[in-house]
Design a protein around this motif. Sequence first.
Motif, PDB file in Angstrom:
ATOM      1  N   UNK A   1       0.844  -1.198   0.000  1.00  0.00           N
ATOM      2  CA  UNK A   1       0.000   0.000   0.000  1.00  0.00           C
ATOM      3  C   UNK A   1       0.882   1.253   0.000  1.00  0.00           C
ATOM      4  N   UNK A   2       0.398   2.314  -0.669  1.00  0.00           N
ATOM      5  CA  UNK A   2       1.119   3.589  -0.678  1.00  0.00           C
ATOM      6  C   UNK A   2       0.416   4.594   0.232  1.00  0.00           C
ATOM      7  N   UNK A   3       1.231   5.509   0.790  1.00  0.00           N
ATOM      8  CA  UNK A   3       0.691   6.601   1.603  1.00  0.00           C
ATOM      9  C   UNK A   3       0.917   7.886   0.811  1.00  0.00           C
ATOM     10  N   UNK A   4      -0.124   8.642   0.563  1.00  0.00           N
ATOM     11  CA  UNK A   4      -0.001   9.892  -0.188  1.00  0.00           C
ATOM     12  C   UNK A   4      -0.389  11.056   0.710  1.00  0.00           C
ATOM     13  N   UNK A   5       0.480  12.062   0.778  1.00  0.00           N
ATOM     14  CA  UNK A   5       0.156  13.245   1.587  1.00  0.00           C
ATOM     15  C   UNK A   5       0.010  14.466   0.671  1.00  0.00           C
ATOM     16  N   UNK A 205       2.928   7.002   9.393  1.00  0.00           N
ATOM     17  CA  UNK A 205       1.993   5.961   8.934  1.00  0.00           C
ATOM     18  C   UNK A 205       2.722   4.994   8.003  1.00  0.00           C
ATOM     19  N   UNK A 206       3.478   5.567   7.063  1.00  0.00           N
ATOM     20  CA  UNK A 206       4.198   4.739   6.082  1.00  0.00           C
ATOM     21  C   UNK A 206       5.156   3.781   6.747  1.00  0.00           C
ATOM     22  N   UNK A 207       5.847   4.246   7.788  1.00  0.00           N
ATOM     23  CA  UNK A 207       6.798   3.329   8.435  1.00  0.00           C
ATOM     24  C   UNK A 207       6.076   2.358   9.351  1.00  0.00           C
ATOM     25  N   UNK A 208       4.997   2.781  10.004  1.00  0.00           N
ATOM     26  CA  UNK A 208       4.245   1.843  10.859  1.00  0.00           C
ATOM     27  C   UNK A 208       3.716   0.677  10.025  1.00  0.00           C
ATOM     28  N   UNK A 209       3.256   0.971   8.821  1.00  0.00           N
ATOM     29  CA  UNK A 209       2.634  -0.072   7.993  1.00  0.00           C
ATOM     30  C   UNK A 209       3.622  -0.704   7.016  1.00  0.00           C
ATOM     31  N   UNK A 210       4.900  -0.274   7.088  1.00  0.00           N
ATOM     32  CA  UNK A 210       5.904  -0.724   6.108  1.00  0.00           C
ATOM     33  C   UNK A 210       5.325  -0.592   4.703  1.00  0.00           C
ATOM     34  N   UNK A 211       4.880   0.614   4.389  1.00  0.00           N
ATOM     35  CA  UNK A 211       4.235   0.876   3.095  1.00  0.00           C
ATOM     36  C   UNK A 211       5.221   0.677   1.947  1.00  0.00           C
ATOM     37  N   UNK A 212       4.705   0.563   0.731  1.00  0.00           N
ATOM     38  CA  UNK A 212       5.579   0.429  -0.441  1.00  0.00           C
ATOM     39  C   UNK A 212       6.283   1.755  -0.721  1.00  0.00           C
ATOM     40  N   UNK A 213       5.560   2.840  -0.455  1.00  0.00           N
ATOM     41  CA  UNK A 213       6.128   4.159  -0.762  1.00  0.00           C
ATOM     42  C   UNK A 213       5.327   5.224  -0.031  1.00  0.00           C
ATOM     43  N   UNK A 214       6.022   6.287   0.355  1.00  0.00           N
ATOM     44  CA  UNK A 214       5.353   7.462   0.934  1.00  0.00           C
ATOM     45  C   UNK A 214       5.491   8.571  -0.099  1.00  0.00           C
ATOM     46  N   UNK A 215       4.371   9.145  -0.518  1.00  0.00           N
ATOM     47  CA  UNK A 215       4.435  10.232  -1.505  1.00  0.00           C
ATOM     48  C   UNK A 215       4.013  11.547  -0.852  1.00  0.00           C
ATOM     49  N   UNK A 216       4.885  12.544  -0.942  1.00  0.00           N
ATOM     50  CA  UNK A 216       4.567  13.876  -0.421  1.00  0.00           C
ATOM     51  C   UNK A 216       4.242  14.747  -1.630  1.00  0.00           C
ATOM     52  N   UNK A 217       2.952  15.033  -1.815  1.00  0.00           N
ATOM     53  CA  UNK A 217       2.514  15.847  -2.956  1.00  0.00           C
ATOM     54  C   UNK A 217       2.422  17.304  -2.512  1.00  0.00           C
ATOM     55  N   UNK A 218       3.106  18.187  -3.269  1.00  0.00           N
ATOM     56  CA  UNK A 218       3.118  19.584  -2.868  1.00  0.00           C
ATOM     57  C   UNK A 218       3.006  20.492  -4.092  1.00  0.00           C
ATOM     58  N   UNK A 219       3.487  21.737  -3.977  1.00  0.00           N
ATOM     59  CA  UNK A 219       3.287  22.704  -5.063  1.00  0.00           C
ATOM     60  C   UNK A 219       4.550  22.937  -5.883  1.00  0.00           C
TER      61      UNK A 219
END
Length: 437
Positions: A1-5, A205-219
């Motif tokens: 699962x991916x985490x997107x912020x 969250x990404x590290x707690x769930x050992x996500x596939x990737x954490x994406x930080x979406x910004x400007x």
Amino acid sequence: MKILKFGGTSVGSPERIKNVADLINDGEQKIVVLSAMSGTTNTLVEIADYLRKRNPESASAVINHLRTTYFQHIEKLFSNNDMLNATAQILDDIFMHLHSFAGATFNEDAEKSILAQGELMSTNMMTNYLKELGVNVCLLPALDYMKIDENGEPDTAYINQHLREILDKHRGYDIYITQGFICRNSGGGIDNLRRGGSDYTACLIGSALRADEIQIWTDIDGMHNNDPRVVEGTTPVRQLHFEEAAELAYFGAKILHPTCIQPARFAGVPVRLLNTMEPSAPGTLINNVMTGGCIKAVAAKENITAIKIVSSRMLLATGFLRKVFEIFETYNTSIDMVTTSEVGISLSIDNTSRIVPILEELKKCGTVEVDHNMCIICVVGDLVMENIGFESQVTQAMADVPIRMISYGGSNHNISFLIREEDKAKALQALSQHLFN
Ligand code: ADP
Ligand code: ASP
Ligand code: MG
């Protein structure tokens, strides 16, 4: 699962909320962390300021203005009347809550609760908008799983357990929406991960769930090689090692919360910085790979205080440094930069809340000098000993800038300078000119 912020600008208007909804609605299961709409947290800080100054009339005026703005937003966001009314009810409860502080005694708990309302609004708006689109979406309340301990540090055991329990209870959704920034503290009260903390939420969250990737979406299209607010013509860095990114974030690259990279690095989850306004741009990938042979980026951190302790007792003595460091430890103040000579030590701090007792104690060790309004310039890249010439390139770039301290060798990928705040722009521009042109 991916985490997107998605940060404040990414959800800063009804149109942007719709764009993000399109972007995340791709059939892949994900957790989406949202900031408050841009400007909202600053407005909430302003409300809290008025209440602290016992000016409830001005606080009420700002609350009412914010309410009008949000009601205009939801009018534009929803086409379905039931969804519009349901969201209006949630927002109205939040604005009533904000007004309720006008008559109460104002304290830190009230302030934290006020600051939390922006993320509660944006996440409810996004969730209901996705529901209107027919998406199988679930709102995960951050206050049920995100927690800090007595020292203000994330309580990772608590977060892991509660996040997993909540996800277990709400299985089978396509998109989970949750609030960035807000959390509970060790006493169970509402708190936050400090300004810009939604990045930290996503990484925790990404590290707690050992996500596939954490994406930080910004400007902006990723981590640039210098501060784009100060230097013209900066360009995105395609890849950074966790340690390089952590260093840049800690030393002022505003695109990332200062400590958010640490949990991702410990869990080995890659972090990608992406641009909501240009989703196809490659952005920056932060992972365990160290690509050598170049200097990658520069960042600056202001509001630094330098302290010099000079003592002839340090000459050939043992235990002098320990004594000095213990004083900072006693007053819970962390040190950023350190340089020593045979007769003295210079160090820098960014938190001056305990500086008076610290200076009192230090004066027992030697002669003390303090410089306020200083700035750390941090240059990050492949600065191992074998790469001859990189340090001299960096110092040549700084030739016209008065330098108070230089720190090199603490790691293989960083050289830091302490200069006056007023010289920051000149230093950053000179570094870009010499290193990246
Ligand atoms: P968000 O609201 O999405 O969290 P932020 O405003 O916190 O966004 O961070 C993005 C901003 O960080 C950019 O618009 C840019 O002005 C600023 N910034 C500062 N230094 C850098 C850098 N080295 N690379 C990219 N952006 C940077
Ligand atoms: N809304 C919070 C802030 O403005 C957190 C964040 O955006 O990351 O600081
Ligand atoms: Mg931010």
